[in-house]
Scaffold this active site. Structure first.
Site, PDB file in Angstrom:
ATOM      1  N   LYS A 148       0.859  -1.195   0.000  1.00 41.96           N
ATOM      2  CA  LYS A 148       0.000   0.000   0.000  1.00 41.96           C
ATOM      3  C   LYS A 148       0.892   1.240   0.000  1.00 41.96           C
ATOM      4  CE  LYS A 148      -2.059   2.494   3.295  1.00 41.96           C
ATOM      5  NZ  LYS A 148      -1.896   3.813   2.667  1.00 41.96           N
ATOM      6  N   GLY A 201       6.905   4.375   8.722  1.00 49.51           N
ATOM      7  CA  GLY A 201       6.020   5.506   8.997  1.00 49.51           C
ATOM      8  C   GLY A 201       6.166   5.923  10.438  1.00 49.51           C
ATOM      9  N   SER A 202       5.110   6.533  10.970  1.00 50.74           N
ATOM     10  CA  SER A 202       5.201   7.085  12.323  1.00 50.74           C
ATOM     11  C   SER A 202       5.143   5.978  13.380  1.00 50.74           C
ATOM     12  CB  SER A 202       4.069   8.078  12.554  1.00 50.74           C
ATOM     13  OG  SER A 202       2.841   7.405  12.464  1.00 50.74           O
ATOM     14  N   THR A 203       5.658   6.289  14.550  1.00 45.77           N
ATOM     15  CA  THR A 203       5.635   5.318  15.656  1.00 45.77           C
ATOM     16  C   THR A 203       4.197   5.036  16.086  1.00 45.77           C
ATOM     17  OG1 THR A 203       7.847   5.948  16.346  1.00 45.77           O
ATOM     18  CG2 THR A 203       6.461   4.943  18.028  1.00 45.77           C
ATOM     19  N   GLY A 206       2.871   2.616  13.689  1.00 44.44           N
ATOM     20  CA  GLY A 206       3.587   1.341  13.898  1.00 44.44           C
ATOM     21  C   GLY A 206       2.958   0.547  15.021  1.00 44.44           C
ATOM     22  N   GLU A 224       9.855   0.245  10.698  1.00 47.91           N
ATOM     23  CA  GLU A 224      10.877   1.297  10.605  1.00 47.91           C
ATOM     24  C   GLU A 224      10.148   2.604  10.895  1.00 47.91           C
ATOM     25  OE1 GLU A 224      12.664   4.194   9.358  1.00 47.91           O
ATOM     26  OE2 GLU A 224      12.995   3.377   7.340  1.00 47.91           O
ATOM     27  N   CYS A 258      13.222   9.943   8.234  1.00 45.20           N
ATOM     28  CA  CYS A 258      13.108   9.335   9.559  1.00 45.20           C
ATOM     29  C   CYS A 258      14.412   9.470  10.332  1.00 45.20           C
ATOM     30  CB  CYS A 258      12.710   7.877   9.425  1.00 45.20           C
ATOM     31  SG  CYS A 258      13.745   6.991   8.291  1.00 45.20           S
ATOM     32  N   GLU A 355       9.319  14.163  16.971  1.00 40.09           N
ATOM     33  CA  GLU A 355       9.716  14.178  15.555  1.00 40.09           C
ATOM     34  C   GLU A 355       8.938  15.272  14.829  1.00 40.09           C
ATOM     35  OE1 GLU A 355       8.564  10.753  13.085  1.00 40.09           O
ATOM     36  OE2 GLU A 355      10.614  10.735  12.329  1.00 40.09           O
TER      37      GLU A 355
HETATM   38  N1  LIG Z   1       9.721   7.663  10.056  1.00 40.19           N
HETATM   39  C1  LIG Z   1       9.257   7.885   8.870  1.00 40.19           C
HETATM   40  O1  LIG Z   1       9.809   7.435   7.875  1.00 40.19           O
HETATM   41  C2  LIG Z   1       8.000   8.657   8.737  1.00 40.19           C
HETATM   42  C3  LIG Z   1       7.515   9.345   9.821  1.00 40.19           C
HETATM   43  N2  LIG Z   1       6.398  10.078   9.683  1.00 40.19           N
HETATM   44  C4  LIG Z   1       5.956  10.820  10.867  1.00 40.19           C
HETATM   45  O2  LIG Z   1       4.577  10.687  10.977  1.00 40.19           O
HETATM   46  C5  LIG Z   1       3.937  11.955  10.993  1.00 40.19           C
HETATM   47  C6  LIG Z   1       2.593  11.843  10.352  1.00 40.19           C
HETATM   48  O3  LIG Z   1       2.710  11.465   8.994  1.00 40.19           O
HETATM   49  P1  LIG Z   1       1.684  10.417   8.375  1.00 40.19           P
HETATM   50  O4  LIG Z   1       1.717  10.427   6.915  1.00 40.19           O
HETATM   51  O5  LIG Z   1       0.324  10.661   8.996  1.00 40.19           O
HETATM   52  O6  LIG Z   1       2.328   9.045   8.864  1.00 40.19           O
HETATM   53  P2  LIG Z   1       1.644   7.644   9.074  1.00 40.19           P
HETATM   54  O7  LIG Z   1       2.552   6.787   9.830  1.00 40.19           O
HETATM   55  O8  LIG Z   1       0.271   7.824   9.608  1.00 40.19           O
HETATM   56  O9  LIG Z   1       1.471   7.097   7.566  1.00 40.19           O
HETATM   57  C7  LIG Z   1       2.397   6.225   6.950  1.00 40.19           C
HETATM   58  C8  LIG Z   1       1.629   5.121   6.209  1.00 40.19           C
HETATM   59  O10 LIG Z   1       0.822   4.378   7.128  1.00 40.19           O
HETATM   60  C9  LIG Z   1      -0.526   4.305   6.671  1.00 40.19           C
HETATM   61  N3  LIG Z   1      -1.410   4.231   7.842  1.00 40.19           N
HETATM   62  C10 LIG Z   1      -1.879   5.245   8.616  1.00 40.19           C
HETATM   63  N4  LIG Z   1      -2.676   4.777   9.595  1.00 40.19           N
HETATM   64  C11 LIG Z   1      -2.709   3.412   9.467  1.00 40.19           C
HETATM   65  C12 LIG Z   1      -3.329   2.360  10.198  1.00 40.19           C
HETATM   66  N5  LIG Z   1      -4.104   2.580  11.243  1.00 40.19           N
HETATM   67  N6  LIG Z   1      -3.117   1.085   9.778  1.00 40.19           N
HETATM   68  C13 LIG Z   1      -2.327   0.835   8.731  1.00 40.19           C
HETATM   69  N7  LIG Z   1      -1.712   1.805   7.982  1.00 40.19           N
HETATM   70  C14 LIG Z   1      -1.889   3.078   8.359  1.00 40.19           C
HETATM   71  C15 LIG Z   1      -0.687   5.550   5.835  1.00 40.19           C
HETATM   72  O11 LIG Z   1      -1.761   5.405   4.926  1.00 40.19           O
HETATM   73  C16 LIG Z   1       0.673   5.639   5.145  1.00 40.19           C
HETATM   74  O12 LIG Z   1       0.686   4.755   4.039  1.00 40.19           O
HETATM   75  C17 LIG Z   1       4.949  12.857  10.293  1.00 40.19           C
HETATM   76  O13 LIG Z   1       4.829  14.172  10.650  1.00 40.19           O
HETATM   77  C18 LIG Z   1       6.243  12.293  10.747  1.00 40.19           C
HETATM   78  O14 LIG Z   1       6.549  12.813  12.013  1.00 40.19           O
HETATM   79  C19 LIG Z   1       5.717  10.086   8.498  1.00 40.19           C
HETATM   80  C20 LIG Z   1       6.142   9.417   7.399  1.00 40.19           C
HETATM   81  C21 LIG Z   1       7.367   8.663   7.434  1.00 40.19           C
HETATM   82  N1  BAL Z   2      16.394   8.432   4.849  1.00 38.51           N
HETATM   83  C1  BAL Z   2      15.863   7.216   4.354  1.00 38.51           C
HETATM   84  C2  BAL Z   2      14.884   6.538   5.274  1.00 38.51           C
HETATM   85  C3  BAL Z   2      13.674   7.350   5.633  1.00 38.51           C
HETATM   86  O1  BAL Z   2      13.724   8.541   5.826  1.00 38.51           O
HETATM   87  O2  BAL Z   2      12.603   6.775   5.747  1.00 38.51           O
END
Ligand SMILES: NC(=O)C1=CN([C@@H]2O[C@H](COP(=O)(O)OP(=O)(O)OC[C@H]3O[C@@H](n4cnc5c(N)ncnc54)[C@H](O)[C@@H]3O)[C@@H](O)[C@H]2O)C=CC1
Ligand code: BAL
Length: 454
Positions: A148, A201-203, A206, A224, A258, A355
């Site tokens: 997805k 994605g976000s913690t 996760g 991750e 991240c 974050e």
């Molecule tokens: N560590 C990383 O690589 C990332 C961290 N973030 C952090 O998260 C904050 C919010 O960004 P978002 O886009 O809302 O992140 P998110 O973690 O909510 O979204 C990432 C993915 O998870 C999916 N998702 C969301 N809720 C879900 C659920 N209940 N079950 C399964 N999948 C789900 C979303 O559709 C998207 O594909 C950002 O401001 C940032 O701080 C966001 C993106 C990447």
């Molecule tokens: N910098 C590559 C990994 C990430 O931000 O999700």
């Protein structure tokens, strides 16, 4: 009445063996406080003997013994000495092999098998790279995948899907879907037909995926998650290099990484000099159209991230940090934010702990390297970290002590597909990239054969 530890048992061939029936804790066989458990010979259905089981108190004792030894001895034992002990143990096992083999199987081998259908959920910050980090090891090890995309950035993956067909993959190997997290994402991560979820994605999300896995079919997980990585600038560092690297460490991809080095810890004596160099580097940033080849910083991904980042800038000011540079919207159209530097940050401020995922860095100072390590580790996250120093001892000490999955020395944000990437603490678990990634997408089967019957 408690039974003695060593019992004499008879095999189905009439052979007599002496076996231990107590628990083995801290190198001693000790009686357990749980109920006795009978060991049944499956060939005869007869009781071979009864063994002691561990009560909660016994488990505590074993964990305590392991923790003490890990902290005080084993972790610090030289690998060569560990090797000697392991070799000695192997020699002893060889000496007693007949006895061990009777208690175990004889011929044994392992197979690394695919998991089946892997589900993957990716974010928007690297819309092609995050999927590819999951697709490559999943497919190479024989799995099929349902991935997805983020609802915010679905397009690159559909172009990628065209290439999957053109390359000749059989239908069903790669499946790419888009949808909202709380509907499509949640359904995929709860799906009983999916054996493993790989998530970036976000913690917060996760932990929801972990709940979905637990309540559906105990999917294997790889998470991750977020980060608040620290970059430690020591007084003996090449400060010009540190300023350039630390700048990229936070401002690459507009802070939407991240592993962004969003906390910079500078040794007091070089704070002024470092700030001069770091600020000069930051002022070089060209903000503008992402399609212009000279642009370093484009807009943030969407309005909600833009608002979130500006709100954190407000929080930083309210918490008493010094707004040293930037802090505002850039231009009048588009979700652009000025590269923003906070100094005099305290370790418990929200801008030091949470974050932000934008072009905002929180800077503080330290006196000793020990203090820097303590500040760096004062975070629920543990994705990455960095140290700038010219002293090898300092580099090794910091890299050993940082609670982080990756530590960069005199550089930052350097990736290579052959080296693994993944977090400690609430930055998740499991590794992407390199041969460790292959393990994440396989399960190990042990095959034991009773020789003579074949
Ligand atoms: N560590 C990383 O690589 C990332 C961290 N973030 C952090 O998260 C904050 C919010 O960004 P978002 O886009 O809302 O992140 P998110 O973690 O909510 O979204 C990432 C993915 O998870 C999916 N998702 C969301 N809720 C879900 C659920 N209940 N079950 C399964 N999948 C789900 C979303 O559709 C998207 O594909 C950002 O401001 C940032 O701080 C966001 C993106 C990447
Ligand atoms: N910098 C590559 C990994 C990430 O931000 O999700």
């Amino acid at each position: 009445m408690t039974q003695p530890d060593i019992q004499t048992v008879k095999t189905s061939h009439g052979q007599e063996l002496k076996v231990h029936t107590y628990l083995f804790i801290n190198n001693e066989f000790v009686p357990g406080n749980g109920p006795l458990i009978e060991t049944i010979n499956p060939a005869t259905e007869e009781v071979i003997c009864s063994v002691h089981s561990a009560s909660e108190g016994d488990v505590d004792k074993a964990v305590k013994a392991a923790t003490n030894c890990f902290k005080n001895e084993w972790r610090k034992t030289a690998p060569a000495k560990r090797g000697l002990l392991i070799n000695k143990l192997a020699d002893l096992m060889e000496r007693d092999k007949d006895e061990i083999a009777t208690l175990d199987a004889m011929l044994c081998y392992t197979r690394h098998e695919p998991l089946g259908v892997v589900g993957a959920i990716v974010p928007w910050n690297y819309p092609t790279m995050m999927p590819v980090w999951k697709l490559a090891p999943a497919l190479a090890t024989g799995n099929c995948i349902v991935l997805k995309t983020s609802e915010v950035t679905p397009l690159p993956l559909y172009k990628f899907a065209e290439l999957v067909v053109e390359a000749g993959f059989p239908p069903g190997v790669v499946n790419i879907i888009t949808g909202y997290g709380h509907t499509t994402g949640s359904y995929l991560s709860s799906h009983p037909g999916v054996s493993k979820m790989a998530f970036t994605g976000s913690t917060v999300t996760g932990s929801k995926i972990m709940e979905s896995s637990a309540s559906s079919n105990l999917k294997k997980l790889q998470l991750e998650l977020g980060g608040k990585s620290a970059q430690i600038v020591c007084a003996d560092a090449d400060l010009a290099n540190a300023a350039v690297q630390a700048h990229g460490g936070i401002f690459n991809n507009h802070g939407q990484s991240c592993n962004a080095g969003s906390r910079i810890l500078v040794q007091e004596s070089v704070f002024d000099k470092f700030m001069e160099l770091f600020t000069a580097e930051t002022k070089k940033i060209k903000i503008g159209d992402p399609f212009d080849k000279d642009t370093f910083q484009g807009p943030q991904i969407n309005k909600s991230q833009f608002d979130k980042i500006l709100n954190y800038i407000k929080i930083g000011q309210e918490e008493g940090a010094t707004l040293y540079l930037g802090g505002k919207r850039w231009g009048e159209k588009g979700y652009y934010i000025e590269p923003t530097i906070f100094t005099h940050c305290k370790r418990d401020m929200r801008i030091m702990q949470e974050e932000i995922f934008g072009p905002v860095v929180a800077i503080t100072t330290f006196k000793t390297v020990e203090e820097a390590i303590e500040i760096a580790n004062d975070s629920k996250y543990g994705l990455a970290g960095g140290v700038y120093t010219s002293n090898l001892d300092t580099a090794i000490t910091v890299s050993n002590e940082l609670q982080a999955g990756t530590v960069w020395i005199n550089c930052f944000d350097v990736f290579d597909q052959s080296t693994p990437f993944g977090g400690y603490k609430q930055s998740g678990f499991g590794k992407e990239l390199g041969k460790y990634a292959l393990e994440e997408y396989t399960q190990v089967k042990v095959v034991k054969i009773q020789r003579g019957g074949l």
